[in-house]
Design a protein around this motif. Structure first.
Motif, short mmCIF file in Angstrom:
data_model
loop_
_atom_site.label_atom_id
_atom_site.label_comp_id
_atom_site.label_asym_id
_atom_site.label_seq_id
_atom_site.Cartn_x
_atom_site.Cartn_y
_atom_site.Cartn_z
N ARG A 1 -50.77 -16.05 11.24
CA ARG A 1 -52.28 -15.57 10.99
C ARG A 1 -53.24 -15.95 12.06
N GLY A 2 -53.00 -16.24 13.21
CA GLY A 2 -54.26 -15.63 14.21
C GLY A 2 -55.08 -17.19 14.11
N LYS A 3 -54.54 -18.04 13.50
CA LYS A 3 -54.83 -19.64 13.54
C LYS A 3 -55.23 -20.37 14.49
N LEU A 4 -54.06 -20.23 15.51
CA LEU A 4 -53.17 -20.41 16.59
C LEU A 4 -52.85 -19.25 17.85
N ASP A 5 -53.60 -19.91 18.93
CA ASP A 5 -53.22 -19.19 19.91
C ASP A 5 -51.64 -18.56 20.26
N ALA A 6 -51.03 -20.00 19.97
CA ALA A 6 -49.37 -20.51 20.62
C ALA A 6 -48.82 -21.33 20.38
N ALA A 7 -48.05 -21.79 19.94
CA ALA A 7 -47.50 -22.57 19.68
C ALA A 7 -46.13 -23.60 20.22
N VAL A 8 -46.52 -24.69 20.45
CA VAL A 8 -44.81 -25.41 20.82
C VAL A 8 -43.47 -25.59 19.64
N VAL A 9 -41.90 -25.42 19.30
CA VAL A 9 -42.12 -25.45 18.04
C VAL A 9 -40.84 -25.91 18.56
N ALA A 10 -39.94 -26.41 17.73
CA ALA A 10 -38.26 -26.56 17.61
C ALA A 10 -37.45 -25.37 17.58
#
Length: 301
Positions: free
Chosen positions: A144-153
């Motif tokens: 949705r563009g609310k985060l630039d990036a994410a560290v996920v599992a």
């Protein structure tokens, strides 16, 4: 000569110790390290156990280094200074003037895993917003563009996103009631736990991870009766301590000390989760520096 136990000592524990030693106060040190006080206290106790010495005298006004603690601080300071120099050199790969970053950090890993990364980001990014949630929620926010990036599992359903697998992988370990007979074993087999109820999540919460683990369970002959897994880790651990069932956690959660709960490794070593960096394709070029920073923080290699 160092013992095999110390060969695997996490340098983060030494960093935590040095900050606590500088502050002589657990609360102030926790603020500097961007973490809460309980996990920091656990990490310091873990370091004391690994070294076999008492590092601090604890009193009502704070902490005081013991003679052994002073000696340890003298030994580790050159190592930490060299680490800082290495981080500074690697961070030169990042562009100057990074004004803002909205980054998600998955709660699938114990949050101390990200402490060094957070420290590095706060020295490099003018405005940093960190969001800590489950991986599926973070993926939705990236889309949705609310985060630039994410560290996920990983594994995780990530269609339409650019995913960079990171070389941070943790085996799943069993968290089980201390009152169970199996708690006395050094290593457990899932198949031997078939008669014990398992706290597990519903497929709709994370279909990719659910399907991957179910396939692995089938390969090793593991088919337990499942209980609905509470969303909050504290509630889940309380249920386990009560003897209601067991659950599977990434290995970093073994740092948590919860009365009535023991963590044991599994003989099925193929059960693991891996960290990955998720972003929209159009952000990949702009955020190339982020993986370099994760490298310096020990999350990528």
């Amino acid at each position: 000569m160092t013992t095999p136990l110390l060969h695997s000592l996490d340098i983060r524990l030494l960093r935590y110790f040095a900050v606590v030693a500088e502050e002589n106060n657990m609360s102030r040190a926790a603020l500097r390290l961007f973490m809460s006080q309980p996990p920091l206290s656990r990490h310091i106790r873990q370091l004391e156990e690994r070294l076999g010495v008492t590092l601090f005298v604890r009193h009502t006004k704070g902490l005081t280094l013991t003679n052994e603690g002073l000696r340890v601080l003298e030994i580790v300071r050159p190592l930490l200074e060299q680490q800082d120099k290495t981080y500074a050199a690697l961070n030169q790969l990042a562009p100057d003037g990074v004004q803002s970053l909205r980054l998600g950090l998955t709660t699938a890993f114990e949050q101390g895993v990200f402490a060094a990364l957070e420290t590095q980001l706060n020295t490099r990014v003018d405005t940093l917003r960190l969001v800590r949630q489950g991986s599926p929620d973070l993926i939705r926010q990236v889309r949705r563009g609310k985060l630039d990036a994410a560290v996920v599992a990983l594994p995780l359903e990530t269609a339409g996103l650019t995913i960079t697998p990171l070389d941070w992988r943790e085996p799943l370990i069993a968290a089980l009631p201390a009152i169970w007979s199996e708690a006395g074993s050094d290593t457990l087999s899932l198949k031997a736990l078939n008669h014990r109820p398992l706290f597990w999540f519903s497929r709709e919460r994370n279909p990719a991870f659910f399907d991957a683990t179910r396939a692995r369970f089938q390969r090793v002959g593991y088919a337990p009766a499942c209980l609905e897994e509470p969303l909050e880790h504290d509630v889940l651990l309380a249920r386990i301590a009560h003897g209601d069932g067991l659950s599977l956690f990434p290995a970093s959660f073994a740092a948590i000390q919860r009365q009535g709960v023991v963590f044991r490794p599994l003989s099925e070593g193929e059960l693991s989760i891996q960290a990955g960096l998720a972003m929209l394709p159009e952000n990949a070029a702009r955020l190339q520096w982020l993986k370099s920073m994760m490298l310096s923080a020990g999350i990528a290699h």
